[in-house]
Motif scaffolding. Structure first.
Motif, PDB file in Angstrom:
ATOM      1  N   GLU A 246       2.656  17.241  33.025  1.00 21.63           N
ATOM      2  CA  GLU A 246       2.542  18.324  33.988  1.00 21.63           C
ATOM      3  C   GLU A 246       1.294  19.178  33.780  1.00 21.63           C
ATOM      4  OE1 GLU A 246       5.779  21.068  34.047  1.00 21.63           O
ATOM      5  OE2 GLU A 246       5.405  21.569  36.134  1.00 21.63           O
ATOM      6  N   SER A 247       1.083  19.629  32.540  1.00 18.25           N
ATOM      7  CA  SER A 247      -0.050  20.516  32.297  1.00 18.25           C
ATOM      8  C   SER A 247      -1.374  19.854  32.664  1.00 18.25           C
ATOM      9  CB  SER A 247      -0.073  20.939  30.824  1.00 18.25           C
ATOM     10  OG  SER A 247       1.049  21.724  30.562  1.00 18.25           O
ATOM     11  N   ILE A 250      -1.692  19.689  36.491  1.00 16.79           N
ATOM     12  CA  ILE A 250      -2.036  21.007  37.047  1.00 16.79           C
ATOM     13  C   ILE A 250      -3.510  21.307  36.798  1.00 16.79           C
ATOM     14  CG2 ILE A 250      -1.661  23.496  36.807  1.00 16.79           C
ATOM     15  CD1 ILE A 250       1.271  22.899  36.178  1.00 16.79           C
ATOM     16  N   LYS A 251      -3.953  21.008  35.582  1.00 17.90           N
ATOM     17  CA  LYS A 251      -5.335  21.309  35.215  1.00 17.90           C
ATOM     18  C   LYS A 251      -6.327  20.534  36.076  1.00 17.90           C
ATOM     19  CE  LYS A 251      -8.302  21.723  31.197  1.00 17.90           C
ATOM     20  NZ  LYS A 251      -9.172  22.535  32.018  1.00 17.90           N
ATOM     21  N   GLU A 252      -6.026  19.283  36.313  1.00 15.80           N
ATOM     22  CA  GLU A 252      -6.941  18.476  37.129  1.00 15.80           C
ATOM     23  C   GLU A 252      -6.982  18.972  38.567  1.00 15.80           C
ATOM     24  OE1 GLU A 252      -7.859  14.709  36.457  1.00 15.80           O
ATOM     25  OE2 GLU A 252      -7.302  14.668  34.342  1.00 15.80           O
TER      26      GLU A 252
ATOM     27  N   LYS B  24       6.486  29.017  32.170  1.00 16.05           N
ATOM     28  CA  LYS B  24       5.239  28.285  31.916  1.00 16.05           C
ATOM     29  C   LYS B  24       4.789  27.566  33.188  1.00 16.05           C
ATOM     30  CE  LYS B  24       3.678  24.397  29.033  1.00 16.05           C
ATOM     31  NZ  LYS B  24       2.465  24.872  28.393  1.00 16.05           N
ATOM     32  N   GLU B  28       1.437  28.370  35.290  1.00 15.47           N
ATOM     33  CA  GLU B  28       0.443  27.300  35.435  1.00 15.47           C
ATOM     34  C   GLU B  28       0.172  27.015  36.907  1.00 15.47           C
ATOM     35  OE1 GLU B  28       0.751  24.675  31.337  1.00 15.47           O
ATOM     36  OE2 GLU B  28       1.911  24.049  33.073  1.00 15.47           O
ATOM     37  N   ALA B  29       1.248  27.031  37.699  1.00 15.79           N
ATOM     38  CA  ALA B  29       1.074  26.791  39.130  1.00 15.79           C
ATOM     39  C   ALA B  29       0.227  27.883  39.759  1.00 15.79           C
ATOM     40  CB  ALA B  29       2.432  26.712  39.817  1.00 15.79           C
ATOM     41  N   ILE B  33      -4.150  28.417  33.278  1.00 13.94           N
ATOM     42  CA  ILE B  33      -4.178  27.258  32.393  1.00 13.94           C
ATOM     43  C   ILE B  33      -5.267  27.488  31.344  1.00 13.94           C
ATOM     44  CG2 ILE B  33      -3.207  25.520  33.912  1.00 13.94           C
ATOM     45  CD1 ILE B  33      -5.958  24.917  34.916  1.00 13.94           C
ATOM     46  N   GLU B 101     -13.954  14.091  36.381  1.00 17.02           N
ATOM     47  CA  GLU B 101     -12.642  14.587  35.987  1.00 17.02           C
ATOM     48  C   GLU B 101     -12.317  14.185  34.551  1.00 17.02           C
ATOM     49  OE1 GLU B 101     -12.130  16.622  39.275  1.00 17.02           O
ATOM     50  OE2 GLU B 101     -10.557  16.499  37.792  1.00 17.02           O
ATOM     51  N   THR B 105     -11.244  16.880  31.562  1.00 19.19           N
ATOM     52  CA  THR B 105      -9.938  16.997  30.928  1.00 19.19           C
ATOM     53  C   THR B 105     -10.067  17.165  29.428  1.00 19.19           C
ATOM     54  OG1 THR B 105      -9.869  14.621  30.893  1.00 19.19           O
ATOM     55  CG2 THR B 105      -8.610  15.724  32.621  1.00 19.19           C
TER      56      THR B 105
END
Lengths: 686, 114
Positions: A246-247, A250-252, B24, B28-29, B33, B101, B105
């Motif tokens: 999930e994290s 979301i980050k991408e 969390k 985050e949404a 982040i 991307e 990351t």
């Protein structure tokens, strides 16, 4: 005209009667309801705080001979299921009931709004992006590249302003052209590991069921470990989904959003400095709470002091009207019984209530200002410390504050609380926030017995109501924590933490405020015409008929017989009069009926006029009902069981007969104990 | 440091959060982040904090402020931020996204891609 219809028929292959279901979805406070109102002509409540809409609302309008059904949904930040209204919205747009999604975004806040947009595109349904509040964007000197944004997202983008009603036609045009165009769901390309896993899950889902579409969406949701999707997943993917991604996902998404914003937003500015300036005063460390108390004090001062001066005019009208009706009835020679029903029942019962209209209108006007300016959300922050002490988050303060207007929408606003326990607690204490229906009672009783301290007496009701609410929540939390300790001794009690978006302050919009006030006045008037009218007629019958038929002396009526049953119970509270028993029972229909019933009981057509007041005061005085009794009565009415409408919405929200009964009895017992306590203690000093 | 120790009116970069689900997920949404720039606006007596995140103000309770770790903004953060991404990184067809991307990351947003 006929030619046109003919052509449409040809063009749409005879599907002209087809309905299109359009779902409005977007972040909280992005203007979905304003847009919905603009299309449908509805007058749903809009205000400037996140979470005003808690229920989905449907409406329809005609667009080029087609019926378009619009659904306005509660605002959400993402397609996860975090709170109740998020679950409602997500389930609804995932269902077949929506053909096209209109993603309503606050264009002045693109960066956060696009997160939901990306999720919606991944879902695979036709999506049209509505860039709302474009007027604000322009006012700030920003520009959005309307050519590049749709290119990057792969969906149509239309600039609109719901308040200024611009771009509405273009938006619907885009909707009608994209109802069957499905977007490329691969808008975000994740890293190799995730893409690889998506590919594997997609394949497995397709093997299981070749018919299934949006596999990519489900694959992503599975990788996010979304509980609802995991449970409903027909195949085992646990070997692929070895952990929650999930994290990373979301980050991408946010990385892509940053790229998009960088590219399409010209003159990106820090938000208006005005909000920071206002906030430095209104959310001040020390002055925040005193300022809030001052504002609320001012609201009630307006309601009682200013409202009372306007009310005189209404009373004059009612006097004239009463006399005019009586003369009219005499000339047409209606019998004494019918005349009595009309004058003593309806005019006394309903008319009196109408004279309080100025007070009610002023209160709702003030509340509308608080809600539309953006201050409402700040109150949750200012009061968070206090609310934490009683075991609730500052978020629970919004329902409480709305409760000063009407308990019904206030109880519904409790839906925005994430936790079932918090909702129950908030619903339990919201009726203690003195609602507008109780205003007539305070004005009447305090005006009669407290002379120049009348406003103060009415004021005190709000304070003791509020304190009782805090006290109740505090005790409930203590009991809960004890129960928790017994179950799991190690864990320390958790208070659900505040988390709320604070909107920019804005100049209250005249139109939304007028809608807000008018809708509440209309509700009050229609209540006077229905519930109060009916209650007045019933009261008249109960008080004018007895075992011998029509009775002149009300003490021989059925009403008196019923009221006398309650005398022994109410006596310790100083309310041991059958008349009070009758009016308190009647007040269960609507609190205003307490006042109506007094008008009927004491045979005063215009109870609230100066003559009416002194007549009634003398009558009551002769009965032995003085200032202490009056205050005790006000306390009882403040606390006791909310009206039928409020109880119905409490039952609907709690979905439990047991808990609704509990609320009913709790308030009743609380009211009795409080008024007995007051009357007995006051008796010692007087 | 954690958000409750940060100074009012200053900008910070978020590091790790030790939030529990579902808060969390919610934060985050909303865009909180690792590597996000935030500005602490105000702190109340009880420890609740107002902070600015991606152009929006949020108010959070004091328990949450203790589990959000932030670090000060360094000169290189600002330089990278101002440099921006520029126009024409993408051709609109989605090509070329994958490569960038992947790089992003691994590192926080403000750190230059090698």
């Amino acid at each position: 005209m006929s030619v046109n219809t003919q052509r449409n028929k040809v063009l749409h292959c005879g599907r002209e009667a087809e309905e299109l279901n359009i779902g409005f979805i977007g972040n909280p406070n992005s203007g979905k309801t304003t847009l919905f109102n603009a299309y449908t002509g509805a007058r749903l409540k809009v205000a400037n705080w996140p979470g005003v809409t808690v229920e989905k609302k449907e409406g329809a309008f005609k667009y080029h001979n087609h019926v378009y059904k619009l659904v306005d949904l509660p605002g959400i930040y993402s397609l996860t299921s975090y709170s109740l209204e998020e679950k409602i919205s997500r389930q609804f747009i995932l269902s077949d009931e929506v053909d096209v999604i209109v993603d309503v975004t606050d264009a002045s806040n693109l960066e956060r709004n696009l997160y939901l947009t990306l999720q919606l595109i991944e879902m695979g349904k036709p999506v049209v992006l509505a860039l709302n509040m474009m007027d604000i964007v322009e006012d700030r000197g920003m520009e959005i590249d309307l050519h590049r944004l749709p290119e990057m997202l792969g969906i149509p983008v239309v600039a609109v302003s719901a308040t200024k009603k611009t771009g509405l036609d273009i938006l619907m045009h885009a909707v009608s052209h994209h109802k069957e165009i499905y977007p490329n769901t691969k808008v975000v390309v994740y890293n190799e590991v995730i893409e690889d896993k998506i590919e594997q899950i997609t394949q497995r889902l397709k093997e299981h069921d070749p018919q299934v579409t949006n596999t990519r969406f489900y694959a992503i949701k599975l990788l996010e470990n979304d509980s609802e999707i995991m449970e409903s997943c027909p195949i085992d993917v646990s070997d692929i989904v070895d952990q929650s991604y999930e994290s990373e996902i979301i980050k991408e998404k946010y990385d892509l959003i940053e790229d998009i914003v960088e590219e399409v937003l010209v003159n990106k500015q820090e938000r208006a400095q005005l909000t920071d300036k206002i906030d430095s005063i209104l959310t001040h460390r020390v002055w925040g709470i005193p300022i809030f108390v001052g504002i609320m004090g001012f609201v009630f001062l307006l309601t009682f002091a200013v409202g009372d001066s306007v009310k005189g005019v209404f009373e004059g009208w009612l006097d004239h009207f009463g006399r005019w009706v009586e003369e009219g009835l005499l000339t047409v020679n209606t019998g004494p019984v019918l005349t009595s029903l009309i004058i003593d029942g309806i005019v006394a019962g309903v008319g009196t209530i109408l004279t309080f209209l100025p007070n009610i209108a002023i209160l709702f006007l003030a509340l509308a200002f608080l809600e539309d300016s953006g201050y409402m959300a700040r109150v949750t922050y200012v009061m968070n410390g206090t609310m934490n002490k009683i075991g609730l988050s500052g978020r629970a303060f919004i329902p409480m504050l709305l409760g000063f207007g009407c308990t019904v929408p206030a109880v519904m606003a409790a839906r925005t609380l994430e936790n079932q326990r918090d909702r129950l607690k908030t619903i339990l204490i919201t009726p203690f926030m003195s609602c507008s229906a109780k205003i007539p009672i305070y004005v009447l009783l305090s005006g009669m017995f407290f002379g120049k301290y009348a406003t103060l007496a009415a004021f005190s009701m709000y304070i003791i109501g509020f304190v009782a609410g805090l006290f109740t929540a505090y005790v409930t939390t203590k009991i809960e924590n004890k129960a928790d300790q017994a179950k799991a001794p190690k864990e320390s009690p958790v208070v659900n933490q505040l988390l709320i978006e604070l909107p920019e302050y804005k100049k209250p919009n005249a139109y939304s405020i007028s809608i807000y006030v008018w809708e509440n006045i209309k509700a009050y008037l229609s209540k006077a015409g229905t519930t109060i009218f009916l209650a007045s007629v019933i009261l008249w019958f109960v008080l004018k008929t007895g075992t011998t038929g029509y009775v002149e002396d009300m003490s021989e009526s059925f009403g008196a017989i019923i009221g006398r049953f309650l005398v022994p119970i109410l006596a310790p509270a100083g309310l041991g009069f059958w008349q009070m028993g009758v009016s308190l029972i009647a007040g269960l229909a609507a609190k205003e009926v307490v006042v109506s019933s007094m008008g009927i009981l004491f045979g005063i057509a215009n109870i609230d006029s100066a003559i009416g007041l002194s007549t009634m005061q003398q009558t009551l005085g002769a009965m032995g009902f003085g200032a202490i009794n009056a205050y005790s009565m006000m306390i009882f009415i403040l606390y006791y069981t909310p009206c039928i409408a409020a109880l119905a919405v409490i039952a609907q929200e709690l979905k439990s007969v047991k808990w609704t009964m509990f609320v009913f009895l709790f308030q009743l017992v609380f009211a009795w104990l409080a008024s007995v306590l007051f009357y007995q203690i006051a008796g010692l000093f007087m | 440091m954690t958000l409750n120790e940060a100074k009012n009116g200053k900008e910070y970069i978020t590091e790790k959060t030790e939030l529990k689900q579902p808060v969390k997920r919610r934060l985050e949404a909303m865009g909180l982040i690792e590597g996000t720039m935030i500005r602490k606006v105000n702190e109340a007596l009880d420890g609740s904090v107002i902070f600015m995140l991606r152009g929006t103000r949020f108010a959070i309770g004091q328990e949450l402020t203790k589990v959000i770790t932030v670090r000060e903004v360094t000169a290189s953060d600002i330089r990278k931020r101002k440099k921006g991404r520029g126009m024409g990184l993408r051709d609109g067809s989605g090509k070329g996204i994958g490569k960038r991307e992947k790089c992003l990351t691994k590192q926080s947003r403000w750190v230059k891609c090698q």
